[in-house]
Motif scaffolding. Structure first.
Motif, short mmCIF file in Angstrom:
data_model
loop_
_atom_site.label_atom_id
_atom_site.label_comp_id
_atom_site.label_asym_id
_atom_site.label_seq_id
_atom_site.Cartn_x
_atom_site.Cartn_y
_atom_site.Cartn_z
N ASP A 40 0.85 -1.19 0.00
CA ASP A 40 0.00 0.00 0.00
C ASP A 40 0.88 1.24 0.00
O ASP A 40 1.56 1.54 0.98
CB ASP A 40 -0.91 -0.02 1.23
N ASP A 41 0.86 1.96 -1.10
CA ASP A 41 1.74 3.11 -1.29
C ASP A 41 1.11 4.38 -0.72
O ASP A 41 0.91 5.37 -1.42
CB ASP A 41 2.04 3.27 -2.79
N GLY A 42 0.78 4.34 0.59
CA GLY A 42 0.26 5.53 1.26
C GLY A 42 -1.16 5.89 0.86
O GLY A 42 -1.48 7.08 0.72
N SER A 43 -2.03 4.89 0.67
CA SER A 43 -3.41 5.15 0.25
C SER A 43 -4.16 5.98 1.29
O SER A 43 -3.93 5.86 2.50
CB SER A 43 -4.16 3.83 0.03
N SER A 44 -5.09 6.80 0.78
CA SER A 44 -5.91 7.62 1.67
C SER A 44 -7.34 7.07 1.78
O SER A 44 -8.16 7.64 2.49
CB SER A 44 -5.96 9.07 1.17
N ASP A 45 -7.63 5.97 1.10
CA ASP A 45 -8.95 5.35 1.21
C ASP A 45 -8.87 4.15 2.16
O ASP A 45 -8.01 4.11 3.04
CB ASP A 45 -9.46 4.95 -0.17
N ARG A 46 -9.72 3.17 2.00
CA ARG A 46 -9.76 2.02 2.91
C ARG A 46 -8.88 0.85 2.43
O ARG A 46 -9.06 -0.28 2.92
CB ARG A 46 -11.20 1.52 3.05
N SER A 47 -7.95 1.10 1.56
CA SER A 47 -7.15 0.00 1.01
C SER A 47 -6.46 -0.82 2.10
O SER A 47 -6.50 -2.05 2.07
CB SER A 47 -6.10 0.56 0.03
N TRP A 48 -5.84 -0.16 3.07
CA TRP A 48 -5.11 -0.89 4.10
C TRP A 48 -6.06 -1.70 4.98
O TRP A 48 -5.74 -2.84 5.36
CB TRP A 48 -4.26 0.03 4.94
N GLU A 49 -7.21 -1.15 5.30
CA GLU A 49 -8.19 -1.89 6.10
C GLU A 49 -8.64 -3.16 5.37
O GLU A 49 -8.77 -4.22 5.98
CB GLU A 49 -9.40 -1.01 6.41
#
Length: 311
Positions: A40-49
């Motif tokens: 995850d290249d610093g996503s601001s959405d829910r990608s990491w979750e």
């Protein structure tokens, strides 16, 4: 482990769960032992979750998260460091790369002996003038300068022998030139496979027009580094000496003319200024090479080489 699949992503929370399920289905059907590394290249959405949820449900999934957006090259480099599979496959997270290509890409590496196999999206669904024309020019320039006969250097779907990705470092925006980096590291068996290009299902592209400008700048950088990183004086010194000699010969001609012709105007002639500029540029290039040699000889990696075997 058979395969490590590295998926760099930025704000792709809509697609990664579906992509993960597709990868699992393909790996299960072909009885592959595998891992999927989501970067995850610093996503601001829910990608990491979403990645955390998938990793909790499937122990084949691993995740790496950057604190901020560093770019695709940084994501791939960290994924390469973490990969453990004998064959490493990279693909984009936007569902435009098909996981159905994984078994054949693995076979080309394992059985046909390729070091690297790059995808070629021969039939594209984003056939626009602003995207495809610059891409064709860019690929033609990359082929000519590197000698690697690939149609699509920038295709995200690629397969590597593990030894290849452990021998290279990807930084800046050098992900476009991984085949060039691999060739520079001594891996010459580079192949190409026509792969399916799927229409984007979710979101929009994260790359703008500036990637083409950056691509050509990176091409110049990697061409120079691959040839002269260990011997910069061979580049700067050669062209510096040529410029200086041109300026010196013109200066000598002007001096002889001044001595032999009574009304010879020295400083009013264009060759005078050309000679002056050529000598100054020549000296600057020579000094640049000298400084680069001093920096290189004091570098911690000045005598670092890739060694395949020892007896």
């Amino acid at each position: 482990m058979d395969v490590s699949i590295i998926v760099p992503l930025y704000n792709e929370d809509e697609s990664i769960q579906e992509l993960g399920q597709w990868i699992v289905r393909v790996a299960t059907e072909h009885q592959l032992t595998y891992e999927v590394i989501w970067v995850d290249d610093g996503s601001s959405d829910r990608s990491w979750e979403v990645i955390e949820e998938m990793a909790a449900a499937n122990n084949h999934f691993r995740g790496i998260r950057f604190q901020r957006n560093y770019g695709k090259s940084a994501a791939l480099n960290e994924g390469f460091k973490a990969a453990q599979g004998e064959v490493v496959i990279t693909m984009d997270a936007d569902m435009q790369d098909s996981p159905d290509e994984i078994p054949e890409l693995r076979r080309l590496i394992k059985e046909d002996g390729f070091d690297l196999v790059s995808g070629w999206k021969k039939k594209r669904y984003d056939n626009t003038l602003t995207k495809n024309l610059p891409s064709k020019i860019f690929n033609a320039a990359a082929r000519r300068s590197s000698g690697i006969k690939l149609h699509d250097f920038n295709c995200g779907l690629k397969a590597y022998r593990k030894r290849v990705i452990k021998s290279i470092e990807v930084y800046g925006e050098m992900h476009r030139y991984i085949p060039v980096l691999a060739k520079w590291a001594g891996f010459s068996k580079i192949g190409e496979k026509v792969v399916e290009h799927r229409a984007r299902k979710y979101g929009v592209t994260k790359f703008g027009w500036e990637r083409f400008v950056n691509g050509f700048l990176d091409l110049a950088t990697i061409t120079f580094i691959s040839k002269f990183s260990k011997r910069p004086m061979h580049f700067f010194g050669l062209y510096g000496t040529l410029c200086f000699l041109i300026g010196f010969c013109m200066t000598l001609y002007l001096i002889i003319g001044k001595l032999t012709i009574a009304d010879f105007a020295l400083t009013n002639r264009p060759p005078f200024y050309v000679a002056l500029i050529a000598m100054v540029i020549g000296m600057q290039l020579f000094l640049a090479g000298f400084i680069a040699e001093l920096i290189g000889r004091n570098s911690a990696e000045r005598n670092t080489y890739l060694i395949e075997k020892r007896l």
